[in-house]
Design a protein around this motif. Sequence first.
Motif, PDB file in Angstrom:
ATOM      1  N   GLN A 135       0.814  -1.211   0.000  1.00 56.57           N
ATOM      2  CA  GLN A 135       0.000   0.000   0.000  1.00 56.57           C
ATOM      3  C   GLN A 135       0.852   1.267   0.000  1.00 56.57           C
ATOM      4  N   LEU A 136       2.090   1.150   0.455  1.00 60.80           N
ATOM      5  CA  LEU A 136       3.006   2.289   0.408  1.00 60.80           C
ATOM      6  C   LEU A 136       3.523   2.546  -1.005  1.00 60.80           C
ATOM      7  N   ILE A 137       3.108   1.717  -1.954  1.00 64.45           N
ATOM      8  CA  ILE A 137       3.561   1.828  -3.347  1.00 64.45           C
ATOM      9  C   ILE A 137       5.086   1.743  -3.386  1.00 64.45           C
ATOM     10  N   GLY A 138       5.622   0.788  -2.622  1.00 68.67           N
ATOM     11  CA  GLY A 138       7.066   0.573  -2.635  1.00 68.67           C
ATOM     12  C   GLY A 138       7.867   1.719  -2.056  1.00 68.67           C
ATOM     13  N   GLY A 139       7.237   2.568  -1.223  1.00 67.88           N
ATOM     14  CA  GLY A 139       7.955   3.689  -0.627  1.00 67.88           C
ATOM     15  C   GLY A 139       7.779   4.992  -1.378  1.00 67.88           C
ATOM     16  N   LEU A 140       6.955   5.000  -2.433  1.00 67.85           N
ATOM     17  CA  LEU A 140       6.749   6.224  -3.217  1.00 67.85           C
ATOM     18  C   LEU A 140       5.737   7.167  -2.577  1.00 67.85           C
ATOM     19  N   ILE A 167      -2.217  13.144   5.006  1.00 71.71           N
ATOM     20  CA  ILE A 167      -1.687  14.251   5.801  1.00 71.71           C
ATOM     21  C   ILE A 167      -0.588  13.813   6.761  1.00 71.71           C
ATOM     22  N   ALA A 168      -0.358  12.498   6.911  1.00 73.06           N
ATOM     23  CA  ALA A 168       0.747  12.039   7.763  1.00 73.06           C
ATOM     24  C   ALA A 168       1.043  10.582   7.473  1.00 73.06           C
ATOM     25  N   LEU A 169       2.315  10.213   7.628  1.00 73.31           N
ATOM     26  CA  LEU A 169       2.761   8.823   7.566  1.00 73.31           C
ATOM     27  C   LEU A 169       3.461   8.535   8.884  1.00 73.31           C
ATOM     28  N   ASP A 170       2.897   7.615   9.681  1.00 71.94           N
ATOM     29  CA  ASP A 170       3.312   7.454  11.075  1.00 71.94           C
ATOM     30  C   ASP A 170       3.191   8.816  11.752  1.00 71.94           C
ATOM     31  N   ALA A 171       4.218   9.210  12.545  1.00 69.27           N
ATOM     32  CA  ALA A 171       4.182  10.529  13.179  1.00 69.27           C
ATOM     33  C   ALA A 171       4.826  11.580  12.291  1.00 69.27           C
ATOM     34  N   HIS A 182      17.186   6.473   7.852  1.00 65.84           N
ATOM     35  CA  HIS A 182      17.547   5.062   7.862  1.00 65.84           C
ATOM     36  C   HIS A 182      16.565   4.223   7.044  1.00 65.84           C
ATOM     37  N   GLU A 183      15.663   4.876   6.311  1.00 65.02           N
ATOM     38  CA  GLU A 183      14.717   4.188   5.442  1.00 65.02           C
ATOM     39  C   GLU A 183      13.853   3.185   6.204  1.00 65.02           C
ATOM     40  N   ILE A 184      13.328   3.609   7.343  1.00 69.16           N
ATOM     41  CA  ILE A 184      12.363   2.794   8.064  1.00 69.16           C
ATOM     42  C   ILE A 184      10.985   3.202   7.564  1.00 69.16           C
ATOM     43  N   PHE A 185      10.330   2.333   6.801  1.00 68.93           N
ATOM     44  CA  PHE A 185       9.096   2.714   6.141  1.00 68.93           C
ATOM     45  C   PHE A 185       7.944   2.816   7.140  1.00 68.93           C
ATOM     46  N   ALA A 186       7.009   3.695   6.805  1.00 64.23           N
ATOM     47  CA  ALA A 186       5.875   3.953   7.687  1.00 64.23           C
ATOM     48  C   ALA A 186       4.979   2.730   7.794  1.00 64.23           C
ATOM     49  N   SER A 187       4.291   2.614   8.923  1.00 63.57           N
ATOM     50  CA  SER A 187       3.355   1.510   9.126  1.00 63.57           C
ATOM     51  C   SER A 187       1.927   2.004   9.285  1.00 63.57           C
ATOM     52  N   THR A 188       1.746   3.318   9.405  1.00 61.35           N
ATOM     53  CA  THR A 188       0.402   3.887   9.469  1.00 61.35           C
ATOM     54  C   THR A 188       0.312   5.087   8.541  1.00 61.35           C
ATOM     55  N   VAL A 189      -0.895   5.346   8.075  1.00 61.44           N
ATOM     56  CA  VAL A 189      -1.153   6.494   7.211  1.00 61.44           C
ATOM     57  C   VAL A 189      -2.374   7.223   7.753  1.00 61.44           C
TER      58      VAL A 189
END
Length: 239
Positions: A135-140, A167-171, A182-189
């Motif tokens: 769902q993150l579209i590979g980080g895009l 309006i936000a990805l994680d905090a 460090h490229e830690i991808f978000a887990s919430t949107v």
Amino acid sequence: MQKQFVKPLLFIVAFIITSATGYLLLQKLTQQRQTDFINAQQQQMIPVLVAATPIEVGTALELELLQQRNYPPNYIADTWLLPSDAHVVVGLTAQEYIDAGQPLQLSLLAAPQQQDLLPLQANQVAVTATITMEQLIGGLLRVGDHVVLRAQRLGQSALTLDDIEIIALDANTGATASGSEHEIFASTVTFAMTASQASEFELMRDYGFRLWLKSHSAEPLPEHFAQQTQIHRLGATQP
């Protein structure tokens, strides 16, 4: 005649030796007392958290910028921080210039400014959901992007929400999906939605929603788009 001078001479020599010995003993005793006094003071000293180097305004504090220094108890102000407070001040920024060796106080520090969430319209609410890497579209995915949310229901038309703003990805309310160097991808949107969209999205959660990233110049989806795709159980009567 010589015997008359020998006795006083011996007396003088004995006096000098005795005086020198007494002086050395007195000096040693004085040094010992000074050492005992210093040791007693050091035992009563209290360690205080100070700046290891000069710290400029706006600098974020790190452990390398901190050290401890001992002070007499009656010299310490109530506002001075102790070494046990180091974990509290790491990450805070200096509001004033702090000289090397200066005791640290919370009044000299401030939490780093956090970027506010994108403003919500008067009729909007913020809705947060967990997201997968897909769902993150590979980080895009970026804050400020507009997306299509879609959930497919068995035997019913799909649920679709178009042009939903992130309006936000994680905090993180910045521009990147990872929110970290460090490229830690978000887990919430977090989405901005109207109340009716939020109610419909709560239904979509039960079915698992798809997230499609839209171009900023993309046109809205056709109104009949949500009715185009249906999934039916085997053996069910076709409409």
